[in-house]
Design an enzyme around this catalytic site. Structure first.
Site: not given
Ligand code: DQA
Length: 140
Positions: A22, A99
């Site tokens: 992330y 995402h």
């Molecule tokens: C997310 C992807 C999701 O699968 C995960 O549960 C997240 C972050 C992303 O930003 O890549 O919390 O939304």
């Protein structure tokens, strides 16, 4: 135009959790960048994050007439929240899903997304750039 950047469960941990997935920037840092980006383009933006599904639904419900668009990263709610899906379907405010990570390159459960069908579009796998692309999609 005025936008809402809405982040869901665990996104408040961005910058400290799973940095390799992330990124190392905190949500506050990302949001500060998005605010400057919107301002530079003559737009307003508000931010809201919650770990509670109902609070995210309430924000979506209240968006009508207030926001021209919502950029939504619902976190893990993406994969199973029919409540958020129904809230998006209940309003006319366009929602673009974002995402940070490429969910299709990860665990199988992340390939289920119950929100995309009711969103205007989806951007994934580009880190914080995804939020900027989503915002731009409203005015370009
Ligand atoms: C997310 C992807 C999701 O699968 C995960 O549960 C997240 C972050 C992303 O930003 O890549 O919390 O939304």
């Amino acid at each position: 135009m005025k936008f809402l950047v809405l982040n869901g469960v665990n996104l408040n941990m961005t910058g400290t959790r799973e940095k390799g997935v992330y990124g190392a920037e905190t949500l506050d840092e990302i949001n500060a960048d998005l605010k400057a980006f919107c301002r530079a383009n003559g737009h307003e933006v508000d931010f809201y994050q919650s770990n509670l599904e109902g609070e995210l639904c309430a924000q979506i419900q209240q968006s009508t007439g207030v926001y021209d668009g919502i950029v939504l990263n619902a976190g893990a709610f993406t994969h199973y929240s029919y409540a958020i899906r129904d809230a998006i379907a209940a309003v006319t405010t366009p929602v673009v899903e974002v995402h940070l990570s490429n969910v299709f390159a990860r665990e199988a459960f992340r390939r289920t997304d119950v929100l995309t069908e009711v969103c205007r579009g989806e951007i994934l796998g580009f880190g914080k750039l995804g939020y900027k692309l989503a915002l731009e999609s409203f005015w370009l």
